[in-house]
Design a protein around this motif. Structure first.
Motif, PDB file in Angstrom:
ATOM      1  N   VAL A 218       5.757  12.976  41.949  1.00 19.42           N
ATOM      2  CA  VAL A 218       6.595  14.260  42.645  1.00 19.42           C
ATOM      3  C   VAL A 218       7.607  14.379  41.683  1.00 19.42           C
ATOM      4  O   VAL A 218       7.865  15.691  41.448  1.00 19.42           O
ATOM      5  CB  VAL A 218       7.177  13.241  43.625  1.00 19.42           C
ATOM      6  N   GLN A 219       8.287  13.559  40.921  1.00 19.66           N
ATOM      7  CA  GLN A 219       9.148  13.991  39.822  1.00 19.66           C
ATOM      8  C   GLN A 219       8.444  14.951  38.716  1.00 19.66           C
ATOM      9  O   GLN A 219       9.434  16.182  38.550  1.00 19.66           O
ATOM     10  CB  GLN A 219       9.737  12.882  39.100  1.00 19.66           C
TER      11      GLN A 219
ATOM     12  N   VAL B  27      14.436  10.626  43.258  1.00 21.65           N
ATOM     13  CA  VAL B  27      13.208  10.881  43.862  1.00 21.65           C
ATOM     14  C   VAL B  27      12.948   9.823  44.861  1.00 21.65           C
ATOM     15  O   VAL B  27      12.488  10.126  45.955  1.00 21.65           O
ATOM     16  CB  VAL B  27      12.169  11.268  42.896  1.00 21.65           C
ATOM     17  N   LEU B  28      13.167   8.662  44.265  1.00 20.28           N
ATOM     18  CA  LEU B  28      12.873   7.503  45.076  1.00 20.28           C
ATOM     19  C   LEU B  28      13.682   7.463  46.318  1.00 20.28           C
ATOM     20  O   LEU B  28      13.388   6.869  47.410  1.00 20.28           O
ATOM     21  CB  LEU B  28      13.029   6.107  44.493  1.00 20.28           C
TER      22      LEU B  28
ATOM     23  N   LEU C  14       4.505  16.949  48.552  1.00 20.72           N
ATOM     24  CA  LEU C  14       3.283  15.891  49.086  1.00 20.72           C
ATOM     25  C   LEU C  14       2.434  16.746  49.911  1.00 20.72           C
ATOM     26  O   LEU C  14       1.429  16.400  49.896  1.00 20.72           O
ATOM     27  CB  LEU C  14       4.068  15.194  49.729  1.00 20.72           C
ATOM     28  N   TRP C  15       2.751  17.809  50.602  1.00 26.57           N
ATOM     29  CA  TRP C  15       1.811  18.544  51.419  1.00 26.57           C
ATOM     30  C   TRP C  15       0.782  19.263  50.583  1.00 26.57           C
ATOM     31  O   TRP C  15      -0.247  19.587  50.930  1.00 26.57           O
ATOM     32  CB  TRP C  15       2.615  19.481  52.426  1.00 26.57           C
TER      33      TRP C  15
ATOM     34  N   ARG D  11      13.655  20.994  38.195  1.00 24.13           N
ATOM     35  CA  ARG D  11      14.872  20.578  38.727  1.00 24.13           C
ATOM     36  C   ARG D  11      15.522  19.448  38.097  1.00 24.13           C
ATOM     37  O   ARG D  11      16.863  18.904  38.117  1.00 24.13           O
ATOM     38  CB  ARG D  11      14.374  19.946  40.263  1.00 24.13           C
ATOM     39  N   ASP D  12      14.868  18.808  36.934  1.00 21.53           N
ATOM     40  CA  ASP D  12      15.351  17.780  36.042  1.00 21.53           C
ATOM     41  C   ASP D  12      16.120  16.725  37.059  1.00 21.53           C
ATOM     42  O   ASP D  12      17.393  16.339  37.057  1.00 21.53           O
ATOM     43  CB  ASP D  12      16.737  18.266  35.129  1.00 21.53           C
ATOM     44  N   LEU D  13      15.114  16.063  38.070  1.00 25.81           N
ATOM     45  CA  LEU D  13      15.801  14.950  38.714  1.00 25.81           C
ATOM     46  C   LEU D  13      15.411  13.571  38.085  1.00 25.81           C
ATOM     47  O   LEU D  13      14.296  13.223  37.458  1.00 25.81           O
ATOM     48  CB  LEU D  13      14.902  15.089  40.102  1.00 25.81           C
TER      49      LEU D  13
END
Length: 116
Positions: free
Chosen positions: A30-31, A44-45, A18-19, A37-39
């Protein structure tokens, strides 16, 4: 004394995304930025929700999606962390002296310039 929320490793990674962004991001953005990282999207939420509760992220609705942005810059966050750390020291002078001792000569020169 204010308290700056500490961040877990995944929270730091999300805040870093985000920064580093030039615009507000969706959870999917973001994901995608953290694809190594395979999130799961739900992960993420969840992290974004925690960051919002810690008042580090602002969430805005845009149609069906939500967009996220940091409340403050990375530098503002770090400055608050440093201030909180000093507030917790029993001897601020000693803590500052040790911190200055850990800085490079270039960093100390930058600090001198800022103080002048």
């Amino acid at each position: 004394m204010t308290f700056v929320a500490s961040l877990g490793e995944l929270e730091r990674a999300v805040m870093g995304v985000l920064w580093g962004a030039d615009e507000d991001l969706t959870a999917r953005d973001v994901q995608d930025a953290l694809s190594d990282r395979d999130l799961a999207t739900t992960t993420v939420l969840t992290v974004l929700g925690r960051l919002e509760r810690k008042q580090l992220v602002r969430r805005m609705r845009d149609g069906r999606a939500h967009h996220y942005r940091p409340v403050a810059s990375r530098e503002d966050h770090v400055a608050e962390l440093m201030s909180d750390a000093l507030d917790g020291a029993s001897d601020r002078g000693a803590a500052l002296a040790r911190f200055l001792g850990s800085m490079s000569e270039e960093e100390r020169a930058n600090l001198r310039d800022l103080l002048d």
